[in-house]
Write a protein that holds these residues in place. Structure first.
Motif, PDB file in Angstrom:
ATOM      1  N   UNK A 152      36.787   0.748 -79.524  1.00  0.00           N
ATOM      2  CA  UNK A 152      38.182   0.989 -79.900  1.00  0.00           C
ATOM      3  C   UNK A 152      39.088   0.385 -78.841  1.00  0.00           C
ATOM      4  N   UNK A 153      40.098  -0.399 -79.261  1.00  0.00           N
ATOM      5  CA  UNK A 153      41.114  -0.955 -78.373  1.00  0.00           C
ATOM      6  C   UNK A 153      42.434  -0.252 -78.646  1.00  0.00           C
ATOM      7  N   UNK A 154      43.196   0.023 -77.592  1.00  0.00           N
ATOM      8  CA  UNK A 154      44.493   0.666 -77.754  1.00  0.00           C
ATOM      9  C   UNK A 154      45.624  -0.357 -77.800  1.00  0.00           C
ATOM     10  N   UNK A 155      46.613  -0.156 -78.672  1.00  0.00           N
ATOM     11  CA  UNK A 155      47.787  -1.013 -78.753  1.00  0.00           C
ATOM     12  C   UNK A 155      49.034  -0.146 -78.637  1.00  0.00           C
ATOM     13  N   UNK A 156      50.191  -0.769 -78.353  1.00  0.00           N
ATOM     14  CA  UNK A 156      51.413  -0.021 -78.095  1.00  0.00           C
ATOM     15  C   UNK A 156      52.251   0.230 -79.347  1.00  0.00           C
ATOM     16  N   UNK A 157      51.888  -0.324 -80.458  1.00  0.00           N
ATOM     17  CA  UNK A 157      52.660  -0.112 -81.679  1.00  0.00           C
ATOM     18  C   UNK A 157      51.858  -0.502 -82.898  1.00  0.00           C
TER      19      UNK A 157
END
Length: 219
Positions: A5-10
């Motif tokens: 899982x990769x996190x993004x800001x929007x």
């Protein structure tokens, strides 16, 4: 090892073909995953069968713990599990720790059915899925109801509770404690010293050969 899982800001929005030159970029291609082997499919089926039977027999928490560890268990060729029923886990006495200590109660890649287990000699060392931790036969089988077989000093409540082609489950009343092999031998010898009625044939200080169950997978 199956999900990343990769996190993004929007939120991601759709781009029109004219808003960028993304079509000209190199496509990130993923190779097709290798097909599962027949060995893996059989073990997966046996795991599901064992978990279903454990739920019916009152070992739902053990079945749930197996489901959590499913990716690791599915890679095994076979296994022997020492399980505790739901009532014993909820009753306390270290039962809650059993779920987090599940791997210490699993013998990987070996089916030790009741008859085989009872034939193991004293001080037999059994590898577990917890690296560096082993089980020890502290009382050999064949002693009758007054001297039942014990592993890490714990009596087996029920042999062959669940059994299929790849998995066998034995029931315990309490979790298996971690026991150092040399400590187990010293305590056994001390017990022999205390009894002078001829029940112990070995005197204190007698060294017994340790039987090591082979662990070809280095677990």
């Amino acid at each position: 090892g199956l999900v990343i899982v990769h996190g993004i800001q929007g939120f991601m929005s759709h781009l029109s073909p004219t808003s960028s030159t993304i079509e000209k970029m190199t496509t990130l291609a993923y190779p097709d995953p290798p097909p599962p082997t027949a060995e893996f499919l059989v073990m997966r089926s046996m795991l599901k069968e064992a978990m279903a039977e454990l739920r019916v027999r009152g070992f739902s928490l053990v079945a749930l713990a197996m489901r959590v560890k499913y990716p690791e268990l599915a890679d095994l060729k076979s296994m022997t599990l020492f399980a505790i029923d739901d009532g014993s886990i909820f009753a306390g006495g270290g039962g809650h720790a059993y779920v987090t200590d599940l791997m210490f109660h699993i013998v990987p890649n070996r089916i030790l059915k009741g008859s085989h287990l009872m034939s193991l000699p004293l001080d037999t060392v059994i590898p577990t899925m917890e690296r560096g931790q082993e089980l020890v036969v502290t009382t050999a089988g064949g002693g009758g109801p007054l001297s039942p077989m014990r592993i890490n000093y714990m009596k087996i409540k029920s042999l062959d509770l669940v059994s299929n082609k790849r998995i066998v489950v034995h029931a315990l009343s309490n979790p298996l404690p971690h026991v150092h092999r040399r400590t187990a031998v010293r305590e056994e010898e001390a017990t022999c010293d205390e009894h002078q009625s001829g029940l112990c044939e070995e005197s204190a200080g007698t060294k017994r050969p340790t039987v090591q169950i082979e662990d070809p997978f280095g677990l």
